[in-house]
Design a protein around this motif. Sequence first.
Motif, PDB file in Angstrom:
ATOM      1  N   ALA A  46      58.771   9.482  61.781  1.00  0.00           N
ATOM      2  CA  ALA A  46      58.840   8.251  60.995  1.00  0.00           C
ATOM      3  C   ALA A  46      58.178   8.394  59.623  1.00  0.00           C
ATOM      4  O   ALA A  46      58.523   7.686  58.679  1.00  0.00           O
ATOM      5  CB  ALA A  46      58.207   7.102  61.767  1.00  0.00           C
ATOM      6  N   GLN A  47      57.219   9.290  59.490  1.00  0.00           N
ATOM      7  CA  GLN A  47      56.539   9.514  58.207  1.00  0.00           C
ATOM      8  C   GLN A  47      57.238  10.592  57.379  1.00  0.00           C
ATOM      9  O   GLN A  47      56.682  11.082  56.404  1.00  0.00           O
ATOM     10  CB  GLN A  47      55.072   9.923  58.436  1.00  0.00           C
ATOM     11  CG  GLN A  47      54.202   8.848  59.022  1.00  0.00           C
ATOM     12  CD  GLN A  47      54.389   8.714  60.539  1.00  0.00           C
ATOM     13  OE1 GLN A  47      54.701   9.674  61.228  1.00  0.00           O
ATOM     14  NE2 GLN A  47      54.220   7.510  61.040  1.00  0.00           N
ATOM     15  N   ASN A  48      58.451  10.980  57.787  1.00  0.00           N
ATOM     16  CA  ASN A  48      59.235  12.019  57.120  1.00  0.00           C
ATOM     17  C   ASN A  48      58.551  13.384  57.126  1.00  0.00           C
ATOM     18  O   ASN A  48      58.789  14.206  56.252  1.00  0.00           O
ATOM     19  CB  ASN A  48      59.606  11.612  55.693  1.00  0.00           C
ATOM     20  CG  ASN A  48      60.619  10.506  55.678  1.00  0.00           C
ATOM     21  OD1 ASN A  48      61.468  10.404  56.559  1.00  0.00           O
ATOM     22  ND2 ASN A  48      60.522   9.638  54.685  1.00  0.00           N
ATOM     23  N   THR A  49      57.698  13.608  58.107  1.00  0.00           N
ATOM     24  CA  THR A  49      57.101  14.924  58.303  1.00  0.00           C
ATOM     25  C   THR A  49      58.138  15.772  59.030  1.00  0.00           C
ATOM     26  O   THR A  49      58.723  15.339  60.013  1.00  0.00           O
ATOM     27  CB  THR A  49      55.813  14.824  59.137  1.00  0.00           C
ATOM     28  OG1 THR A  49      54.908  13.959  58.461  1.00  0.00           O
ATOM     29  CG2 THR A  49      55.184  16.185  59.345  1.00  0.00           C
ATOM     30  N   ARG A  50      58.367  16.976  58.544  1.00  0.00           N
ATOM     31  CA  ARG A  50      59.405  17.844  59.109  1.00  0.00           C
ATOM     32  C   ARG A  50      58.761  19.113  59.652  1.00  0.00           C
ATOM     33  O   ARG A  50      57.963  19.750  58.978  1.00  0.00           O
ATOM     34  CB  ARG A  50      60.404  18.166  58.000  1.00  0.00           C
ATOM     35  CG  ARG A  50      61.615  18.906  58.417  1.00  0.00           C
ATOM     36  CD  ARG A  50      62.556  18.937  57.203  1.00  0.00           C
ATOM     37  NE  ARG A  50      63.577  19.915  57.358  1.00  0.00           N
ATOM     38  CZ  ARG A  50      64.797  19.658  57.833  1.00  0.00           C
ATOM     39  NH1 ARG A  50      65.118  18.439  58.170  1.00  0.00           N
ATOM     40  NH2 ARG A  50      65.683  20.618  57.938  1.00  0.00           N
ATOM     41  N   GLU A  51      59.136  19.469  60.876  1.00  0.00           N
ATOM     42  CA  GLU A  51      58.664  20.702  61.504  1.00  0.00           C
ATOM     43  C   GLU A  51      59.881  21.438  62.040  1.00  0.00           C
ATOM     44  O   GLU A  51      60.739  20.845  62.684  1.00  0.00           O
ATOM     45  CB  GLU A  51      57.694  20.385  62.645  1.00  0.00           C
ATOM     46  CG  GLU A  51      57.114  21.613  63.295  1.00  0.00           C
ATOM     47  CD  GLU A  51      56.112  21.280  64.394  1.00  0.00           C
ATOM     48  OE1 GLU A  51      55.631  22.235  65.011  1.00  0.00           O
ATOM     49  OE2 GLU A  51      55.826  20.104  64.635  1.00  0.00           O
ATOM     50  N   CYS A  52      59.957  22.733  61.764  1.00  0.00           N
ATOM     51  CA  CYS A  52      61.125  23.525  62.153  1.00  0.00           C
ATOM     52  C   CYS A  52      60.727  24.729  62.994  1.00  0.00           C
ATOM     53  O   CYS A  52      59.602  25.216  62.913  1.00  0.00           O
ATOM     54  CB  CYS A  52      61.873  24.010  60.916  1.00  0.00           C
ATOM     55  SG  CYS A  52      62.507  22.680  59.889  1.00  0.00           S
ATOM     56  N   LEU A  53      61.684  25.203  63.768  1.00  0.00           N
ATOM     57  CA  LEU A  53      61.487  26.320  64.674  1.00  0.00           C
ATOM     58  C   LEU A  53      62.789  27.111  64.736  1.00  0.00           C
ATOM     59  O   LEU A  53      63.871  26.515  64.818  1.00  0.00           O
ATOM     60  CB  LEU A  53      61.135  25.771  66.055  1.00  0.00           C
ATOM     61  CG  LEU A  53      60.903  26.726  67.199  1.00  0.00           C
ATOM     62  CD1 LEU A  53      59.582  27.459  66.996  1.00  0.00           C
ATOM     63  CD2 LEU A  53      60.865  25.955  68.502  1.00  0.00           C
ATOM     64  N   VAL A  54      62.708  28.437  64.684  1.00  0.00           N
ATOM     65  CA  VAL A  54      63.891  29.289  64.838  1.00  0.00           C
ATOM     66  C   VAL A  54      63.923  29.758  66.285  1.00  0.00           C
ATOM     67  O   VAL A  54      62.980  30.375  66.771  1.00  0.00           O
ATOM     68  CB  VAL A  54      63.858  30.493  63.873  1.00  0.00           C
ATOM     69  CG1 VAL A  54      65.028  31.431  64.158  1.00  0.00           C
ATOM     70  CG2 VAL A  54      63.891  30.017  62.428  1.00  0.00           C
ATOM     71  N   LEU A  55      65.018  29.429  66.968  1.00  0.00           N
ATOM     72  CA  LEU A  55      65.204  29.817  68.370  1.00  0.00           C
ATOM     73  C   LEU A  55      66.236  30.931  68.472  1.00  0.00           C
ATOM     74  O   LEU A  55      67.228  30.918  67.745  1.00  0.00           O
ATOM     75  CB  LEU A  55      65.717  28.637  69.194  1.00  0.00           C
ATOM     76  CG  LEU A  55      64.775  27.481  69.432  1.00  0.00           C
ATOM     77  CD1 LEU A  55      65.534  26.338  70.095  1.00  0.00           C
ATOM     78  CD2 LEU A  55      63.625  27.921  70.314  1.00  0.00           C
ATOM     79  N   GLN A  56      66.027  31.838  69.375  1.00  0.00           N
ATOM     80  CA  GLN A  56      67.010  32.884  69.648  1.00  0.00           C
ATOM     81  C   GLN A  56      68.060  32.300  70.590  1.00  0.00           C
ATOM     82  O   GLN A  56      68.076  32.548  71.791  1.00  0.00           O
ATOM     83  CB  GLN A  56      66.331  34.118  70.251  1.00  0.00           C
ATOM     84  CG  GLN A  56      65.365  34.781  69.299  1.00  0.00           C
ATOM     85  CD  GLN A  56      66.032  35.194  68.000  1.00  0.00           C
ATOM     86  OE1 GLN A  56      67.077  35.831  68.003  1.00  0.00           O
ATOM     87  NE2 GLN A  56      65.428  34.818  66.887  1.00  0.00           N
TER      88      GLN A  56
END
Length: 92
Positions: A46-56
């Motif tokens: 909701a606070q536009n915080t973005r977290e990303c992860l690369v998955l195999q």
Amino acid sequence: MAPAKKAPSADADDVLKSFIARASSSRYTFSSERDAPQSEICREDAQNTRECLVLQMHSKRLFEAMQNLGFFCALPMDPERTHMECNRIPGE
């Protein structure tokens, strides 16, 4: 935005479940190159915080895994964007 972390291939399903469990009500997006063995999944709160992860995990398999975890995934309305957007199905 922080760089995406890489997840080991052996436990991609477990890593995905753990990533989702930390914020299951967030909106998720994922994308990958055509036929690539890995995909990047991101969540935005909701606070536009973005977290990303690369998955195999191939994007087709990630799409299936997200559906199995109770998400509805679809292409965005904007035809210029090619990632998938996933939202939790209410009641799941």
